[in-house]
Structure formats: C-alpha cells, structure tokens
Motif scaffolding. Structure first.
Motif, short mmCIF file in Angstrom:
data_model
loop_
_atom_site.label_atom_id
_atom_site.label_comp_id
_atom_site.label_asym_id
_atom_site.label_seq_id
_atom_site.Cartn_x
_atom_site.Cartn_y
_atom_site.Cartn_z
N LEU A 1 16.14 -35.31 -2.36
CA LEU A 1 14.69 -35.04 -2.41
C LEU A 1 14.02 -36.05 -3.35
CD1 LEU A 1 14.38 -31.15 -2.82
CD2 LEU A 1 13.87 -32.49 -0.78
N ASN B 1 8.76 -29.79 -4.33
CA ASN B 1 8.84 -29.88 -2.88
C ASN B 1 8.57 -28.53 -2.22
OD1 ASN B 1 9.92 -32.64 -1.59
ND2 ASN B 1 10.67 -32.47 -3.69
N VAL C 1 7.48 -35.14 -6.10
CA VAL C 1 6.15 -35.13 -5.48
C VAL C 1 5.17 -35.75 -6.47
CG1 VAL C 1 4.32 -33.68 -4.55
CG2 VAL C 1 6.71 -33.10 -4.12
N GLN D 1 4.91 -28.33 -1.84
CA GLN D 1 4.49 -29.18 -0.72
C GLN D 1 4.79 -28.52 0.62
OE1 GLN D 1 4.56 -33.57 -1.16
NE2 GLN D 1 6.22 -33.41 0.31
N ARG E 1 12.20 -31.09 -9.04
CA ARG E 1 11.98 -31.68 -7.71
C ARG E 1 12.01 -30.61 -6.62
NH1 ARG E 1 15.45 -35.49 -9.63
NH2 ARG E 1 17.22 -34.61 -8.48
#
Length: 197
Positions: free
Chosen positions: A29, A185, A32, A188, A181
C-alpha cells in the motif's frame, strides 16, 4: 591509530549484539497524500478489534494495548481525512457505523533466526509482519452496507551489514507507519464506496 581501531571494533561488536535490525515497507500500500473533498460530511461510529498471531497461531500478549492504540489512530485518521463531521468510538447514534478488524500475523523461522544469531548476524535473517484489515461500513438509516479489505506489511531484516540503517528503520516506527497506511487507505476506500461524497 590504535585507539580508533579499538573504538570502531567496539562499535561493530555493539551493533552486532543489537541485531542490526532494519524494517522496511512491503510496498503493498502507498500512503495517502490527499483526500478528496466531500459535499456533505457525515458522522461515523467506529468499533475496532485487533488480533495478533505468530506463525498463524494466536499470540494475544499485546492485543489489548494494540487494539486501544489502533482504535484511537483510526478515529484520528477519520477526523483528519476531512470526510466526516464527527468520528466517535462511543456514540453510535451516527449516520454511519464502521466495524474494523485488524489481524497482524508475524511470520518467523526459528532455525534461520538462530543461525543468524550464532553467526553474529553475518547470515541475514528476515521476518514479516502482515496486516489484514477487514471492515464493514453500514448506513444506520437505510441498513445498506459494504465490505472493505486491505493488506499491508513490514519486512524486518537482521544483518551485520544493515548496521548503518538500523537507527533510521526501527521496527516500531515501521509498524506504526504500516498501520497508518492501512487506516489512511481505509478512509480512501470509504470515499470510493460512495457512502460519503
């Protein structure tokens, strides 16, 4: 000159005894950088469960502390994303309900780890922390729900030759960056789901 040789030798011995461990992102990943703007922010309730495993077997030693830490970090990321007007771990009278489970499975090899230690870290050793995030996001009014899954991890390497990197790639920092992370994510993916727009 002899003084410097003794000093360098002592530093190498200390580095070897400390394991010369460095930790690196698996690259599954990306962090963001920026979240999209939303027209109408909703409120969200969060419940988070955490489970630790060692080579596939339950290892609950730090589960309670890790769960509390990750729930707090999840609330912080949801708030910082700007996608929600309010995020709570207590008040469930919100527009959305988010149920998150994070499973951390550390994969090790005792034989390779022992060989690494016996050779004073000349033979390198690698272990991996894999994090799986599974979430259910539910609209409290309509009952509509969606499932979200994410995976990330950290590779830990022990080797004498990693001594220069050891101060900059600590295991704790890498693990915290990994879970951040995951949670970034997650925010998102919540936006991509259409539950906030």
């Amino acid at each position: 000159m002899k003084h410097w040789i003794c000093r360098i030798s002592a530093m190498l011995v200390v580095a070897a005894l400390s394991g010369c461990a460095s930790s690196f992102n698996t690259g599954w990943l990306d962090p963001v950088e920026e979240y999209p703007a939303v027209a109408m922010k909703k409120t969200v309730y969060v419940d988070l469960a955490y489970s630790g495993k060692l080579d596939g077997t339950a290892w609950p030693r730090n589960d309670i502390q890790n769960q509390a830490f990750l729930k707090q970090r999840c609330l912080e990321h949801l708030t910082e994303s700007g996608l929600f007007s309010f995020a709570s771990g207590d008040l469930d009278t919100t527009d959305l309900r988010l149920y998150v489970a994070i499973i951390n499975d550390k994969q090790t090899d005792l034989k390779k780890q022992t060989l690494c230690a016996l050779t004073l870290f000349l033979v390198p050793y690698t272990a991996t922390d894999s994090f799986r995030l599974m979430a259910v996001l539910k609209d409290a009014r309509t009952g509509e729900e969606t499932k979200l899954t994410l995976k990330d991890g950290v590779k830990h390497r022990q080797s004498l030759f990693l001594a220069p990197l050891a101060p900059f790639n600590s295991s704790d920092d890498a693990l915290e960056a990994c879970t951040d992370r995951l949670l970034q994510n997650l925010c998102q993916e919540i936006h991509r789901s259409g539950f906030v727009n």
